[in-house]
Scaffold this motif. Structure first.
Motif, PDB file in Angstrom:
ATOM      1  N   PRO A 113       0.834  -1.207   0.000  1.00  0.00           N
ATOM      2  CA  PRO A 113       0.000   0.000   0.000  1.00  0.00           C
ATOM      3  C   PRO A 113       0.870   1.259   0.000  1.00  0.00           C
ATOM      4  O   PRO A 113       1.903   1.315   0.658  1.00  0.00           O
ATOM      5  N   ILE A 114       0.436   2.231  -0.773  1.00  0.00           N
ATOM      6  CA  ILE A 114       1.180   3.482  -0.867  1.00  0.00           C
ATOM      7  C   ILE A 114       0.180   4.621  -1.009  1.00  0.00           C
ATOM      8  O   ILE A 114      -0.880   4.462  -1.619  1.00  0.00           O
ATOM      9  N   HIS A 115       0.503   5.758  -0.423  1.00  0.00           N
ATOM     10  CA  HIS A 115      -0.361   6.936  -0.530  1.00  0.00           C
ATOM     11  C   HIS A 115      -0.007   7.670  -1.815  1.00  0.00           C
ATOM     12  O   HIS A 115       1.137   7.656  -2.272  1.00  0.00           O
ATOM     13  N   ALA A 116      -0.973   8.339  -2.394  1.00  0.00           N
ATOM     14  CA  ALA A 116      -0.761   9.029  -3.667  1.00  0.00           C
ATOM     15  C   ALA A 116       0.305  10.114  -3.552  1.00  0.00           C
ATOM     16  O   ALA A 116       1.034  10.377  -4.517  1.00  0.00           O
ATOM     17  N   ASN A 117       0.435  10.736  -2.399  1.00  0.00           N
ATOM     18  CA  ASN A 117       1.432  11.793  -2.225  1.00  0.00           C
ATOM     19  C   ASN A 117       2.863  11.247  -2.211  1.00  0.00           C
ATOM     20  O   ASN A 117       3.804  11.973  -2.497  1.00  0.00           O
ATOM     21  N   VAL A 118       3.039   9.995  -1.860  1.00  0.00           N
ATOM     22  CA  VAL A 118       4.370   9.389  -1.746  1.00  0.00           C
ATOM     23  C   VAL A 118       4.778   8.712  -3.055  1.00  0.00           C
ATOM     24  O   VAL A 118       5.950   8.388  -3.251  1.00  0.00           O
ATOM     25  N   LEU A 119       3.838   8.528  -3.962  1.00  0.00           N
ATOM     26  CA  LEU A 119       4.101   7.783  -5.192  1.00  0.00           C
ATOM     27  C   LEU A 119       5.219   8.407  -6.013  1.00  0.00           C
ATOM     28  O   LEU A 119       6.118   7.701  -6.482  1.00  0.00           O
ATOM     29  N   SER A 120       5.202   9.709  -6.186  1.00  0.00           N
ATOM     30  CA  SER A 120       6.229  10.346  -7.024  1.00  0.00           C
ATOM     31  C   SER A 120       7.616  10.187  -6.407  1.00  0.00           C
ATOM     32  O   SER A 120       8.592   9.963  -7.129  1.00  0.00           O
ATOM     33  N   HIS A 121       7.718  10.272  -5.097  1.00  0.00           N
ATOM     34  CA  HIS A 121       9.021  10.093  -4.438  1.00  0.00           C
ATOM     35  C   HIS A 121       9.540   8.671  -4.618  1.00  0.00           C
ATOM     36  O   HIS A 121      10.715   8.455  -4.916  1.00  0.00           O
ATOM     37  N   ARG A 122       8.654   7.680  -4.434  1.00  0.00           N
ATOM     38  CA  ARG A 122       9.072   6.272  -4.586  1.00  0.00           C
ATOM     39  C   ARG A 122       9.478   5.966  -6.024  1.00  0.00           C
ATOM     40  O   ARG A 122      10.443   5.259  -6.264  1.00  0.00           O
ATOM     41  N   LEU A 123       8.733   6.498  -6.994  1.00  0.00           N
ATOM     42  CA  LEU A 123       9.083   6.258  -8.394  1.00  0.00           C
ATOM     43  C   LEU A 123      10.393   6.950  -8.752  1.00  0.00           C
ATOM     44  O   LEU A 123      11.184   6.425  -9.539  1.00  0.00           O
ATOM     45  N   ALA A 124      10.648   8.125  -8.179  1.00  0.00           N
ATOM     46  CA  ALA A 124      11.911   8.824  -8.434  1.00  0.00           C
ATOM     47  C   ALA A 124      13.094   8.022  -7.906  1.00  0.00           C
ATOM     48  O   ALA A 124      14.138   7.936  -8.561  1.00  0.00           O
ATOM     49  N   THR A 125      12.942   7.405  -6.733  1.00  0.00           N
ATOM     50  CA  THR A 125      14.034   6.589  -6.204  1.00  0.00           C
ATOM     51  C   THR A 125      14.220   5.312  -7.036  1.00  0.00           C
ATOM     52  O   THR A 125      15.345   4.858  -7.212  1.00  0.00           O
ATOM     53  N   LEU A 126      13.119   4.756  -7.554  1.00  0.00           N
ATOM     54  CA  LEU A 126      13.245   3.591  -8.437  1.00  0.00           C
ATOM     55  C   LEU A 126      13.941   3.951  -9.746  1.00  0.00           C
ATOM     56  O   LEU A 126      14.696   3.158 -10.294  1.00  0.00           O
ATOM     57  N   MET A 127      13.712   5.153 -10.246  1.00  0.00           N
ATOM     58  CA  MET A 127      14.351   5.586 -11.486  1.00  0.00           C
ATOM     59  C   MET A 127      15.853   5.755 -11.310  1.00  0.00           C
ATOM     60  O   MET A 127      16.616   5.580 -12.253  1.00  0.00           O
ATOM     61  N   GLN A 128      16.291   6.092 -10.100  1.00  0.00           N
ATOM     62  CA  GLN A 128      17.721   6.262  -9.861  1.00  0.00           C
ATOM     63  C   GLN A 128      18.453   4.923  -9.870  1.00  0.00           C
ATOM     64  O   GLN A 128      19.637   4.869 -10.189  1.00  0.00           O
ATOM     65  N   THR A 129      17.751   3.842  -9.530  1.00  0.00           N
ATOM     66  CA  THR A 129      18.393   2.538  -9.454  1.00  0.00           C
ATOM     67  C   THR A 129      18.364   1.778 -10.779  1.00  0.00           C
ATOM     68  O   THR A 129      19.115   0.829 -10.950  1.00  0.00           O
ATOM     69  N   LYS A 130      17.519   2.184 -11.716  1.00  0.00           N
ATOM     70  CA  LYS A 130      17.378   1.462 -12.979  1.00  0.00           C
ATOM     71  C   LYS A 130      17.565   2.422 -14.148  1.00  0.00           C
ATOM     72  O   LYS A 130      17.239   3.600 -14.063  1.00  0.00           O
ATOM     73  N   LEU A 154       7.634  12.706 -14.076  1.00  0.00           N
ATOM     74  CA  LEU A 154       8.945  12.072 -13.874  1.00  0.00           C
ATOM     75  C   LEU A 154       9.571  11.610 -15.182  1.00  0.00           C
ATOM     76  O   LEU A 154      10.616  10.967 -15.170  1.00  0.00           O
ATOM     77  N   HIS A 155       8.925  11.900 -16.317  1.00  0.00           N
ATOM     78  CA  HIS A 155       9.398  11.523 -17.656  1.00  0.00           C
ATOM     79  C   HIS A 155       9.533  10.006 -17.795  1.00  0.00           C
ATOM     80  O   HIS A 155      10.506   9.500 -18.355  1.00  0.00           O
ATOM     81  N   ILE A 156       8.557   9.284 -17.279  1.00  0.00           N
ATOM     82  CA  ILE A 156       8.508   7.829 -17.439  1.00  0.00           C
ATOM     83  C   ILE A 156       7.735   7.541 -18.718  1.00  0.00           C
ATOM     84  O   ILE A 156       6.535   7.810 -18.807  1.00  0.00           O
ATOM     85  N   ASP A 157       8.444   7.019 -19.707  1.00  0.00           N
ATOM     86  CA  ASP A 157       7.831   6.792 -21.012  1.00  0.00           C
ATOM     87  C   ASP A 157       7.216   5.402 -21.144  1.00  0.00           C
ATOM     88  O   ASP A 157       6.347   5.187 -21.980  1.00  0.00           O
TER      89      ASP A 157
END
Length: 133
Positions: free
Chosen positions: A76-93, A121-124
């Motif tokens: 479970p994740i809150h909508a406000n935290v989604l962009s932060h979590r996706l940004a950290t995932l983008m840094q690792t991949k 976040l420019h996720i294509d």
């Protein structure tokens, strides 16, 4: 007086019981292991006539329920935290692939919110999951 030297005996190690125990442990752990379920949230996905089978890809799955709850990879994740979590995932991949699974009854505003975060976040690589009829 002549003494006899003790007879040298070689020890023989019987491996049969050891192998039996190893096989029993293997069977025990195989039967008691919990296998990962692909979908945590019960959804009724919309149907589509065209599409590709995406099981082989390494993607992060965002799940939206009709009540508005959001899950990222089953957590479970809150909508406000989604962009932060996706940004950290983008840094690792190098390339991040997102799969969006939303129930038929999910309000469209929640889907647009996820699409908005991905675009910011420019996720294509964003895929919308459906079922074949």
């Amino acid at each position: 007086m002549q003494y006899r030297s003790p007879v040298q005996q070689t020890a023989i190690l019987n491996l049969t019981p050891l192998i039996d125990i190893v096989f029993l442990l293997l069977v025990f752990f195989m039967l008691t292991a919990h296998f990962v379920e692909e979908q945590v949230v019960d959804l009724a996905l919309p149907t589509a006539d065209t599409g590709d089978d995406l099981r082989a890809q390494q993607a992060h799955k965002i799940t939206l329920t009709p009540s508005g709850a959001m899950f990222l990879d089953g957590e479970p994740i809150h909508a406000n935290v989604l962009s932060h979590r996706l940004a950290t995932l983008m840094q690792t991949k190098d390339t991040l692939v997102l799969q969006l699974a939303a129930d038929k009854e999910t309000p469209f505003e929640h889907i647009v919110q996820v699409l908005d975060v991905a675009r910011a976040l420019h996720i294509d690589n964003l895929e919308i999951l459906t079922e074949q009829p």
